[in-house]
Design a protein around this motif. Structure first.
Motif, short mmCIF file in Angstrom:
data_model
loop_
_atom_site.label_atom_id
_atom_site.label_comp_id
_atom_site.label_asym_id
_atom_site.label_seq_id
_atom_site.Cartn_x
_atom_site.Cartn_y
_atom_site.Cartn_z
N ALA A 1 30.56 51.68 43.65
CA ALA A 1 31.04 52.92 43.02
C ALA A 1 31.17 54.07 44.00
CB ALA A 1 30.10 53.31 41.87
N TRP A 2 30.31 54.12 45.01
CA TRP A 2 30.29 55.28 45.91
C TRP A 2 31.62 55.57 46.58
CZ3 TRP A 2 27.25 58.80 44.68
CH2 TRP A 2 25.95 58.53 44.24
N PRO A 3 32.37 54.58 47.05
CA PRO A 3 33.67 54.93 47.65
C PRO A 3 34.62 55.63 46.68
CG PRO A 3 33.01 52.73 48.31
CD PRO A 3 32.05 53.16 47.24
N LEU A 4 34.61 55.20 45.42
CA LEU A 4 35.47 55.85 44.43
C LEU A 4 34.93 57.24 44.10
CD1 LEU A 4 37.96 55.81 42.62
CD2 LEU A 4 36.58 54.61 40.88
N ILE A 5 33.62 57.38 43.99
CA ILE A 5 33.03 58.70 43.75
C ILE A 5 33.44 59.66 44.87
CG2 ILE A 5 30.86 60.00 43.65
CD1 ILE A 5 29.64 57.45 42.29
N ASP A 6 33.32 59.19 46.12
CA ASP A 6 33.70 60.02 47.26
C ASP A 6 35.17 60.40 47.18
OD1 ASP A 6 33.18 61.18 49.98
OD2 ASP A 6 34.64 59.64 50.55
N MET A 7 36.03 59.45 46.87
CA MET A 7 37.46 59.73 46.76
C MET A 7 37.72 60.77 45.68
SD MET A 7 40.63 57.14 45.84
CE MET A 7 41.06 56.55 47.47
N LEU A 8 37.07 60.61 44.53
CA LEU A 8 37.25 61.56 43.44
C LEU A 8 36.82 62.97 43.85
CD1 LEU A 8 35.95 59.31 40.54
CD2 LEU A 8 38.26 60.32 40.66
N GLU A 9 35.66 63.08 44.46
CA GLU A 9 35.14 64.40 44.84
C GLU A 9 35.98 65.06 45.93
OE1 GLU A 9 30.47 63.68 43.62
OE2 GLU A 9 31.04 63.45 45.73
N ARG A 10 36.36 64.29 46.94
CA ARG A 10 37.15 64.86 48.03
C ARG A 10 38.55 65.26 47.56
NH1 ARG A 10 36.76 60.67 52.68
NH2 ARG A 10 38.24 62.11 53.63
N THR A 11 39.15 64.45 46.72
CA THR A 11 40.48 64.75 46.23
C THR A 11 40.46 65.94 45.28
OG1 THR A 11 41.06 62.42 46.49
CG2 THR A 11 42.57 63.76 45.19
N ALA A 12 39.38 66.07 44.50
CA ALA A 12 39.25 67.20 43.57
C ALA A 12 39.27 68.53 44.31
CB ALA A 12 37.97 67.07 42.76
N ARG A 13 38.85 68.53 45.56
CA ARG A 13 38.85 69.76 46.36
C ARG A 13 40.22 70.03 46.99
NH1 ARG A 13 33.68 67.50 47.82
NH2 ARG A 13 34.56 66.70 49.75
N GLY A 14 41.19 69.17 46.72
CA GLY A 14 42.53 69.32 47.27
C GLY A 14 43.31 70.40 46.56
N GLY A 15 44.56 70.47 46.87
CA GLY A 15 45.44 71.49 46.29
C GLY A 15 45.72 71.24 44.81
N ALA A 16 46.57 72.10 44.27
CA ALA A 16 46.89 72.06 42.84
C ALA A 16 47.54 70.74 42.43
CB ALA A 16 47.81 73.22 42.49
N HIS A 17 48.16 70.05 43.36
CA HIS A 17 48.85 68.80 43.03
C HIS A 17 48.07 67.56 43.46
CE1 HIS A 17 52.32 71.00 41.67
NE2 HIS A 17 52.26 71.72 42.78
N ALA A 18 46.79 67.74 43.77
CA ALA A 18 45.95 66.60 44.18
C ALA A 18 45.90 65.57 43.06
CB ALA A 18 44.55 67.08 44.53
N ASN A 19 45.97 64.29 43.43
CA ASN A 19 45.92 63.25 42.43
C ASN A 19 45.46 61.94 43.05
OD1 ASN A 19 48.36 61.35 43.09
ND2 ASN A 19 49.14 63.44 43.30
N ILE A 20 45.03 61.06 42.18
CA ILE A 20 44.67 59.70 42.55
C ILE A 20 45.44 58.79 41.60
CG2 ILE A 20 42.85 57.94 42.67
CD1 ILE A 20 40.88 60.25 43.24
N VAL A 21 46.09 57.79 42.15
CA VAL A 21 46.76 56.79 41.33
C VAL A 21 46.18 55.42 41.68
CG1 VAL A 21 48.89 58.10 41.10
CG2 VAL A 21 48.65 56.50 42.98
#
Length: 107
Positions: A80-100
């Motif tokens: 789970a940790w790699p996905l948690i890290d991806m979620l947290e880091r991407t959440a700090r991105g710009g207004a159009h940050a997303n994960i698909v």
């Protein structure tokens, strides 16, 4: 089957559909062939996954009678940790940050 998560802010993350499905269901997502996390969904999803990891703990090796000798199944946390890290880091991105995510089929 593999599931590939792609972030607008980080690299790709690949995992087997069984674990990806468990993680997505833990945050209330459907395990469709394609899906997305919006920026607004990322922090709450990361918190839910952190809570799931804490609840799951790391089971003792003796609890896995179905594992072959010398094999130690990987617990929820390390997967789970790699996905948690991806979620947290991407959440700090710009207004159009997303994960698909994408897979060959619904899983």
């Amino acid at each position: 089957m593999l599931v590939t998560f792609t972030s607008s802010e980080t690299g790709e993350l690949m995992m087997f559909a069984e674990m990806a499905g468990a993680l997505l269901r833990a945050v209330g997502k459907e395990t469709l062939r394609r899906g997305t996390f919006t920026r607004e969904e990322m922090e709450p999803a990361a918190r839910l996954l952190r809570a799931a990891v804490e609840r799951a703990g790391v089971p003792p090796p003796a609890a896995h009678d179905d594992a072959e000798e010398g094999e130690t199944p990987v617990a929820l946390g390390p997967r789970a940790w790699p996905l948690i890290d991806m979620l947290e880091r991407t959440a700090r991105g710009g207004a159009h940050a997303n994960i698909v995510w994408e897979a060959a089929a619904d899983f």
